[in-house]
Write an enzyme that holds these catalytic residues in place. Structure first.
Site, PDB file in Angstrom:
ATOM      1  N   SER A  91      39.694  33.768  31.652  1.00  0.00           N
ATOM      2  CA  SER A  91      39.076  34.296  32.866  1.00  0.00           C
ATOM      3  C   SER A  91      39.824  35.563  33.298  1.00  0.00           C
ATOM      4  O   SER A  91      39.915  36.496  32.510  1.00  0.00           O
ATOM      5  CB  SER A  91      39.057  33.217  33.957  1.00  0.00           C
ATOM      6  OG  SER A  91      38.260  33.604  35.048  1.00  0.00           O
ATOM      7  N   HIS A 117      33.525  33.503  30.376  1.00  0.00           N
ATOM      8  CA  HIS A 117      32.544  32.538  30.912  1.00  0.00           C
ATOM      9  C   HIS A 117      31.118  32.862  30.466  1.00  0.00           C
ATOM     10  O   HIS A 117      30.164  32.723  31.230  1.00  0.00           O
ATOM     11  CB  HIS A 117      32.589  32.524  32.448  1.00  0.00           C
ATOM     12  CG  HIS A 117      33.951  32.355  33.020  1.00  0.00           C
ATOM     13  ND1 HIS A 117      34.764  31.280  32.727  1.00  0.00           N
ATOM     14  CD2 HIS A 117      34.650  33.128  33.889  1.00  0.00           C
ATOM     15  CE1 HIS A 117      35.908  31.403  33.395  1.00  0.00           C
ATOM     16  NE2 HIS A 117      35.862  32.517  34.086  1.00  0.00           N
TER      17      HIS A 117
END
Length: 274
Positions: free
Chosen positions: A168, A203
């Protein structure tokens, strides 16, 4: 990425330990060119610069693989949770993920004061064999690192062969640019450290807006081509070369996204299981 989702997607409960053998080498033909070497003259050979990223889910198996990449029997692994605002629950998740591994984990917060923080950023970060950066707010992470001079220390760590990584915000931070949810209302572009050339989208399979925005920005030329990673899938880079593509979930994929013949294309980079 929403804060309440961060702990489960970036660490969560500790999983099974990674295999003791290194994953076979994997080098796609489109691997990005190397960054220029430092201007500092040296007769000693330069260390191999290593970064291991995941789109989300940098838990036990990824940390175990990172530990192998250090070449140390019991490596010191530093957790840098700046993007999470040094959230205690995120640090707890990191220690849980390290628990099954033969590593020495420690944390370095940035919301500190000098009475108790008696070592400089260089003393702490350069003493590590590997550095894991948390998920969270990438824009704030970058601003704090630059204000504190941590960005410079991380560059030195990379040049020294200290293994860097994360998921992330902890994967975005190493690239030139990428897509982020760090601002209000909508996903947007964030500029980062630039150790790795090109762009990144984490993601990719977990947040519906990621893929169409990444395609739009690359297709329009607003963003450079780059690497998109599903949660639980990632890439190991040496310098700017893709050496291995890995995952911890069978259907998790990694893509190289670029423009060919005027159209945005996704090239699947086949991963191997950690």
């Amino acid at each position: 990425m929403k804060r309440r989702d961060f702990v489960s997607t970036s660490f969560g409960a500790a999983g099974a330990i990674a295999s003791g053998a290194l994953i076979p080498s994997f080098t796609p033909a489109h691997a990005a060119e190397s960054l220029p070497m430092t201007d500092i003259a040296s007769t000693a050979p330069r260390a191999t610069r290593k970064i291991l990223i995941a789109g989300g889910g940098f838990r036990t198996k990824f940390i175990g693989y990172m530990a192998q990449l250090t070449g140390k029997p019991r490596p010191r692994i530093c957790f840098l949770p700046t993007a999470s605002a040094d959230a205690p629950e995120v640090t707890i998740g990191f220690f849980q993920a390290c628990a099954p591994l033969n590593v020495e984990p420690f944390v370095q917060n940035v919301f500190i004061e000098s009475l108790t923080q008696t070592k400089g950023w260089d003393e702490v970060l350069l003493s590590a064999d590997a550095i894991v950066c948390s998920g969270g707010n990438t824009l704030n992470q970058q601003a704090i690192w630059k204000a504190q001079g941590i960005d410079v220390i991380l560059r030195e760590a990379w040049d020294r062969g200290i293994v860097l990584g994360g998921a992330s915000a902890g994967s975005l931070c190493w690239f030139e640019e990428g897509t982020t949810d760090s601002r209000p209302k909508a996903l947007s572009i964030v500029k980062c450290l630039g150790f790795l050339k090109g762009s990144h989208s984490p993601h990719y399979d977990a947040e519906a807006g990621r893929r169409p925005l990444y395609h739009k920005l690359i297709g329009s030329g607003e963003m450079k081509p780059g690497y998109a990673c599903d949660n639980d899938a990632g890439i190991y880079f040496e310098d700017n070369e893709v050496k291995r593509v890995v995952h911890t979930r069978a259907d998790a994929k990694v893509y190289y996204v670029s423009v060919e013949g005027g159209k945005v294309t996704e090239k699947v980079l086949q991963p191997v299981m950690l």
